[in-house]
Design a protein around this motif. Structure first.
Motif, PDB file in Angstrom:
ATOM      1  N   PHE A 267       0.823  -1.209   0.000  1.00 60.20           N
ATOM      2  CA  PHE A 267       0.000   0.000   0.000  1.00 60.20           C
ATOM      3  C   PHE A 267       0.855   1.256   0.000  1.00 60.20           C
ATOM      4  N   ALA A 268       1.819   1.350   0.903  1.00 62.54           N
ATOM      5  CA  ALA A 268       2.633   2.567   0.975  1.00 62.54           C
ATOM      6  C   ALA A 268       3.388   2.789  -0.326  1.00 62.54           C
ATOM      7  N   GLY A 269       3.917   1.726  -0.901  1.00 61.40           N
ATOM      8  CA  GLY A 269       4.676   1.867  -2.136  1.00 61.40           C
ATOM      9  C   GLY A 269       3.836   2.360  -3.294  1.00 61.40           C
ATOM     10  N   GLN A 270       2.566   1.955  -3.345  1.00 61.65           N
ATOM     11  CA  GLN A 270       1.697   2.396  -4.433  1.00 61.65           C
ATOM     12  C   GLN A 270       1.039   3.740  -4.117  1.00 61.65           C
ATOM     13  N   TRP A 271       0.612   3.924  -2.895  1.00 62.18           N
ATOM     14  CA  TRP A 271      -0.007   5.201  -2.503  1.00 62.18           C
ATOM     15  C   TRP A 271       0.959   6.354  -2.748  1.00 62.18           C
ATOM     16  N   LEU A 272       2.191   6.225  -2.306  1.00 63.36           N
ATOM     17  CA  LEU A 272       3.151   7.324  -2.376  1.00 63.36           C
ATOM     18  C   LEU A 272       4.062   7.258  -3.599  1.00 63.36           C
ATOM     19  N   GLY A 273       3.931   6.194  -4.384  1.00 66.19           N
ATOM     20  CA  GLY A 273       4.726   6.087  -5.598  1.00 66.19           C
ATOM     21  C   GLY A 273       6.139   5.597  -5.379  1.00 66.19           C
ATOM     22  N   THR A 274       6.479   5.178  -4.154  1.00 68.21           N
ATOM     23  CA  THR A 274       7.860   4.761  -3.888  1.00 68.21           C
ATOM     24  C   THR A 274       8.163   3.365  -4.414  1.00 68.21           C
ATOM     25  N   ARG A 275       7.143   2.654  -4.892  1.00 66.93           N
ATOM     26  CA  ARG A 275       7.418   1.363  -5.523  1.00 66.93           C
ATOM     27  C   ARG A 275       8.333   1.541  -6.735  1.00 66.93           C
ATOM     28  N   LYS A 276       8.251   2.705  -7.388  1.00 61.44           N
ATOM     29  CA  LYS A 276       9.055   2.934  -8.584  1.00 61.44           C
ATOM     30  C   LYS A 276      10.535   3.166  -8.270  1.00 61.44           C
ATOM     31  N   LEU A 277      10.905   3.249  -6.990  1.00 61.83           N
ATOM     32  CA  LEU A 277      12.309   3.458  -6.643  1.00 61.83           C
ATOM     33  C   LEU A 277      13.200   2.346  -7.186  1.00 61.83           C
ATOM     34  N   ALA A 278      12.618   1.153  -7.348  1.00 67.96           N
ATOM     35  CA  ALA A 278      13.413   0.042  -7.866  1.00 67.96           C
ATOM     36  C   ALA A 278      13.914   0.311  -9.278  1.00 67.96           C
ATOM     37  N   SER A 279      13.277   1.242  -9.997  1.00 71.08           N
ATOM     38  CA  SER A 279      13.686   1.530 -11.370  1.00 71.08           C
ATOM     39  C   SER A 279      14.352   2.895 -11.502  1.00 71.08           C
ATOM     40  N   ILE A 280      14.654   3.548 -10.380  1.00 73.90           N
ATOM     41  CA  ILE A 280      15.304   4.862 -10.413  1.00 73.90           C
ATOM     42  C   ILE A 280      16.701   4.735  -9.814  1.00 73.90           C
ATOM     43  N   MET A 281      17.710   5.220 -10.531  1.00 71.61           N
ATOM     44  CA  MET A 281      19.061   5.291  -9.996  1.00 71.61           C
ATOM     45  C   MET A 281      19.541   6.729 -10.138  1.00 71.61           C
ATOM     46  N   PRO A 282      19.621   7.486  -9.034  1.00 68.13           N
ATOM     47  CA  PRO A 282      20.029   8.885  -9.130  1.00 68.13           C
ATOM     48  C   PRO A 282      21.377   9.060  -9.819  1.00 68.13           C
ATOM     49  N   ASP A 283      21.539  10.204 -10.420  1.00 60.30           N
ATOM     50  CA  ASP A 283      22.790  10.546 -11.093  1.00 60.30           C
ATOM     51  C   ASP A 283      23.968  10.361 -10.129  1.00 60.30           C
ATOM     52  N   PRO A 284      25.106   9.847 -10.624  1.00 66.43           N
ATOM     53  CA  PRO A 284      26.260   9.639  -9.733  1.00 66.43           C
ATOM     54  C   PRO A 284      26.683  10.885  -8.976  1.00 66.43           C
ATOM     55  N   ALA A 285      26.369  12.061  -9.505  1.00 71.34           N
ATOM     56  CA  ALA A 285      26.751  13.297  -8.828  1.00 71.34           C
ATOM     57  C   ALA A 285      26.150  13.406  -7.430  1.00 71.34           C
ATOM     58  N   PHE A 286      25.049  12.706  -7.194  1.00 72.05           N
ATOM     59  CA  PHE A 286      24.400  12.778  -5.876  1.00 72.05           C
ATOM     60  C   PHE A 286      25.008  11.791  -4.875  1.00 72.05           C
ATOM     61  N   GLY A 287      25.886  10.916  -5.336  1.00 63.81           N
ATOM     62  CA  GLY A 287      26.537   9.985  -4.420  1.00 63.81           C
ATOM     63  C   GLY A 287      25.614   8.982  -3.796  1.00 63.81           C
ATOM     64  N   PHE A 288      24.565   8.596  -4.522  1.00 69.37           N
ATOM     65  CA  PHE A 288      23.579   7.650  -4.010  1.00 69.37           C
ATOM     66  C   PHE A 288      23.872   6.269  -4.573  1.00 69.37           C
ATOM     67  N   SER A 289      23.940   5.270  -3.710  1.00 69.72           N
ATOM     68  CA  SER A 289      24.128   3.888  -4.139  1.00 69.72           C
ATOM     69  C   SER A 289      22.773   3.195  -4.234  1.00 69.72           C
ATOM     70  N   GLU A 290      22.775   1.981  -4.762  1.00 68.84           N
ATOM     71  CA  GLU A 290      21.543   1.196  -4.786  1.00 68.84           C
ATOM     72  C   GLU A 290      21.043   0.953  -3.369  1.00 68.84           C
ATOM     73  N   ALA A 291      21.973   0.736  -2.445  1.00 71.88           N
ATOM     74  CA  ALA A 291      21.583   0.528  -1.042  1.00 71.88           C
ATOM     75  C   ALA A 291      20.912   1.777  -0.475  1.00 71.88           C
ATOM     76  N   ASP A 292      21.398   2.955  -0.866  1.00 70.51           N
ATOM     77  CA  ASP A 292      20.781   4.200  -0.396  1.00 70.51           C
ATOM     78  C   ASP A 292      19.351   4.322  -0.914  1.00 70.51           C
TER      79      ASP A 292
END
Length: 849
Positions: free
Chosen positions: A572-597
């Motif tokens: 529910f939370a993943g669909q209500w807030l749209g965070t389910r799509k995080l699995a398909s988003i990888m922030p630009d390397p400039a932000f220093g975000f890893s898959e674990a982040d």
């Protein structure tokens, strides 16, 4: 766009056969018919004709109340016009919109998987690859109108039912064929530094609980037939210590097991002692089962991957060789003496670096004593997770080069010599007994066995009692097949797959109107646990207790989750807030975000939601809480957290209310989900705010609306781009509502960190906006304050999303009025999020199909 505005904002000259009150008719005539009369028909809409649908009036009401209609630059309705117009429509819509009305709901993919797992006790069951995915409607993948049954989907269900039936009543198998596998060292798996191949021989160096750091296994041996196999291993010692006896163990490893599995998860087959530097041959017989392969382990290796033993091994070496200690100190410290992470010493690269440093005549020996502060700090670091993983791999190469190591020259597997009953065979027999209430096939006649299956399995599969006529019809499926000369297993196979493609299994809540106890049990079960009703719900339905307000609330409270890893929370939370799509988003390397982040960002949302439900916190805490759940390192790096508490894992960290971070608008997961990984998109965030937080999703723009381009009109900031875009009359109507909620969040970058300037242009972010209700706010902090002050608006939006997910339909006008009433009652009683969820589950909306 004009047509869109008409549909959302104008009333008609007649409301079905019911005449309009004089004041409302005057408003319609004065404010709408200039554009939408029979003569003009702007946008193809004629509001002078009769028969306007109530759905049109509902959209009109929403648009007028939001201030979108009449469209600018036309003047707004006066207070008297607004009161008369909205009051009449609200009363009329309440009378003319029903409760319920959804089509029967098919089990979606996740629900189907969970149901099969529970019905047949198959915890690893997954839908096969290529199974048609569910369609999201109104943000959810379990809404009835999106769960249509197409011919390809029905075929996929039939094929899956066949495969399930194969598991329980398999077709006659081919006679097992004897095979011989000869496995040279080059075909053994090498993971991390557990082993290496030198001069055509595989050397093993270490032991650990994790098989990937201590074991090896054949890359191409997979047992297809359970049975007794002859296993031959040729092994020797390399540079052993005097009198050393090396314990070689052979285990049975499941092919589909992850490399991160622990050795205790497998079955030990045999053990031998290798005592010679010349190859020794060991042969034994052992049972291997379908889907397994042999695994080799050096059980008493000196190099032990534990936080106690690894630092001790290093201490022993450092005591004997100060230059080795000096090399490690230099490698693990910056020139200024500050410690650095152990990653640079991982594996072969780290081993080679240490050797180069030891050969350097200028190696700094200043701190190369066991009692120096740097040495003590380094030994402590070696015992941490990072040190264990990296320095264990480095030290392994010393054992590969200098010993002691255990060498594998050859592995041979032959068989099956004799059949053996494997776990799958035992599991199959257990399922067969469970289907018939504990009775095994062959213990009674095939007709009696089938009768017991029908009597016991059908009510569980159909989630309600089954009458005798239905049971008889399904029983005939098997008996007719047997009458045609088919085998017992073939008849039961057909019976099972017939049940699994029945609409009574694939669909639920098939009876219109208010749900009975069994349908309520089903709705509660799939809503709160994403699976079929458990024993408690079944008993509550059978006794009628679920039909009482007290009984329904008690079962809802029992099942409403409190943990962040609960399936309902994630779904529910993943669909209500749209965070389910995080699995398909990888922030630009400039932000220093890893898959674990990114994964952690999604977990933060789940932990927040679970905390709200579990501790029954006020609804305002969704927006402006005094806590967040994350790791301390993540909070410090992304939220500027400087408080105490927390560790390497997710923990509850204290926040001050009224700040930039915390809550659904100040958390990384939602901000990443409303960006694209590279830059922010105010329109996307604005639409998300309206839909998910405020419950007023904007209309989809017509196809002829021009796209928003980055360089429109020479704009250098998102605000300038949107200002240029909304000069288009077709665009202004929607964007005056969307844009303020997106622009006010522009201080959050694509990963949710606070920023003061827009990228590229370097201009200071102008986040001040005027909301559609006329409120002026400066930034996201004031937006959170505004939301807390209008918490019933958010609570009602939350309630609508929760019931959309629970019931499989978007609430009607009458149902939204009920939700708004429940929200007000819970707030007035100082109730929290859990109270609201439980009250919503007691509503007429929830109890009606």
């Amino acid at each position: 766009m004009t047509r869109l505005l008409v549909l959302w904002g104008c009333a008609a000259a007649a409301l079905g056969a019911e005449p309009l009150p004089s004041d409302v008719a005057a408003t319609v005539k004065a404010r709408c018919l200039g554009c939408h009369s029979t003569d003009v028909k702007q946008g193809g809409v004629d509001l002078q004709r009769a028969g306007v649908e109530w759905a049109v009036w509902e959209r009109a009401l929403i648009a007028v109340k939001q201030g979108r209609m009449p469209p600018r630059p036309l003047p707004r309705l006066s207070a008297a016009e607004l009161a008369g117009f909205t009051g009449y429509l609200e009363q009329g819509l309440a009378r003319h919109t029903p409760f319920g009305g959804a089509v029967p709901r098919r089990l979606n993919g996740a629900e189907y998987e969970a149901t099969i797992r529970e019905l047949f006790d198959l915890p690893k069951f997954r839908l096969p690859m290529g199974f048609p995915p569910d369609v999201q409607v109104h943000g959810f993948d379990n809404v009835a109108t999106g769960l249509t049954m197409s011919p390809p989907l029905l075929e996929a269900y039939a094929q899956t039912a066949w495969e399930i039936a194969d598991t329980v009543f398999p077709p006659p198998g081919k006679k097992a064929q004897q095979r011989v596998w000869n496995v040279p060292p080059s075909e053994m798996v090498i993971s991390f530094s557990a082993s290496t191949v030198r001069n055509g021989v595989l050397r093993m160096a270490s032991r650990a609980e994790d098989v990937m750091r201590s074991c090896t296994w054949p890359a191409r041996v997979e047992i297809m037939d359970s049975g007794v196999y002859r296993i031959t291993v040729k092994a020797s010692q390399f540079q052993p210590k005097p009198g050393q006896r090396m314990a070689l163990e052979v285990w049975a490893r499941e092919i589909d097991a992850t490399d991160r599995s622990k050795i205790r998860a497998f079955r030990r087959l045999h053990g031998v002692e290798v005592t010679s530097e010349s190859p020794e041959t060991f042969t034994f017989e052992a049972e291997l089962y379908e889907g397994q392969t042999p695994l080799l382990r050096w059980a008493n290796a000196e190099l032990d991957h534990t936080s106690e033993q690894l630092p001790a091994l290093y201490r022993e070496r450092f005591a004997k060789n100060p230059r080795l200690l000096a090399a490690y100190l230099q490698a693990l410290h910056n020139p200024d003496g500050s410690p650095r992470g152990p990653a640079r010493l991982r594996g072969r690269n780290g081993y080679d670096l240490i050797n180069r440093l030891m050969e350097d005549p200028k190696l700094d020996m200043t701190h190369a004593t066991l009692d120096s502060e740097r040495t003590r700090r380094m030994l402590t670091m070696i015992g941490t997770i990072g040190g264990l993983n990296n320095l264990h791999d480095t030290l392994a190469h010393e054992y590969f080069d200098h010993g002691p190591s255990l060498q594998i020259h050859d592995l041979r597997v032959e068989g099956p010599l004799r059949p053996a009953e494997g776990p799958k065979d035992k599991k199959r027999k257990q399922i067969q007994m469970d289907l018939a209430g504990g009775l095994a096939p062959g213990a009674v006649s095939r007709e009696e066995y089938a009768r017991r299956v029908v009597d016991g399995f059908l009510p569980r599969a159909f989630r309600r009692p089954v009458d005798e006529a239905t049971r008889a019809s399904f029983l005939q499926v098997a008996t007719r097949h047997w009458a045609e000369g088919k085998s017992f297993d073939e008849g039961m196979h057909l019976l099972l797959r017939t049940v699994l493609v029945s609409p009574r299994f694939l669909d639920r809540e098939m009876t219109p109107g208010e749900l009975d106890g069994y349908d309520l049990a089903t709705r509660l079960a799939y809503f709160l646990r994403l699976g079929p009703p458990d024993a408690g719900l079944q008993e509550a339905a059978r006794t009628g207790r679920l039909g009482t307000a007290e009984g329904l609330r008690a079962e809802a409270d029992r099942l409403l989750p409190r943990r962040a890893d609960a399936p309902m929370v994630r779904s529910f939370a993943g669909q209500w807030l749209g965070t389910r799509k995080l699995a398909s988003i990888m922030p630009d390397p400039a932000f220093g975000f890893s898959e674990a982040d990114v994964r952690l960002a999604g977990q933060e949302v789940e932990w927040l939601f679970a905390e709200m439900l579990g501790k029954n916190l006020p609804m305002a805490d969704f927006i402006d809480p005094d806590f967040t759940y994350t790791t301390r390192a993540f909070a410090a790096r992304n939220y500027g957290y400087k408080g105490e508490g927390g560790g390497a894992g997710i923990a509850r960290l204290a926040l001050e209310r009224g700040g930039r971070y915390g809550g659904l608008l100040g958390i990384a997961g939602t901000m990443i989900a409303t960006a694209n990984g590279v830059d922010t998109q105010p329109v996307l965030r604005g639409v998300w705010m309206l839909d998910r937080i405020l419950g007023v999703p904007p209309m989809t723009p017509p196809n002829d609306v021009p796209a928003l381009t980055p360089d429109i009109g020479g704009a250098t900031t998102p605000r300038e781009s949107l200002a240029a875009h909304t000069k288009e009359p077709r665009c202004a109507g929607c964007h005056t509502t969307i844009d303020p909620f997106g622009l006010v969040l522009e201080n959050y970058d694509p990963v949710g960190r606070w920023r003061e300037t827009w990228p590229k242009s370097g201009k200071r972010i102008e986040s001040a906006v005027e909301l559609p209700d006329g409120t002026r706010i400066r930034d996201a902090v004031e937006l959170k304050k505004w939301l807390v002050g209008n918490i019933d608006v958010f609570s009602a939006a939350f309630g609508e999303k929760l019931l959309t997910y629970a019931t499989g339909r978007v609430p009607s006008f009458a149902e939204r009025r009920e939700i708004a009433g429940i929200v007000a009652e819970v707030r007035q009683a100082n109730g929290g999020a859990r109270d609201l969820a439980l009250a919503l589950m007691g509503s007429k909306t929830f109890r009606t199909r």
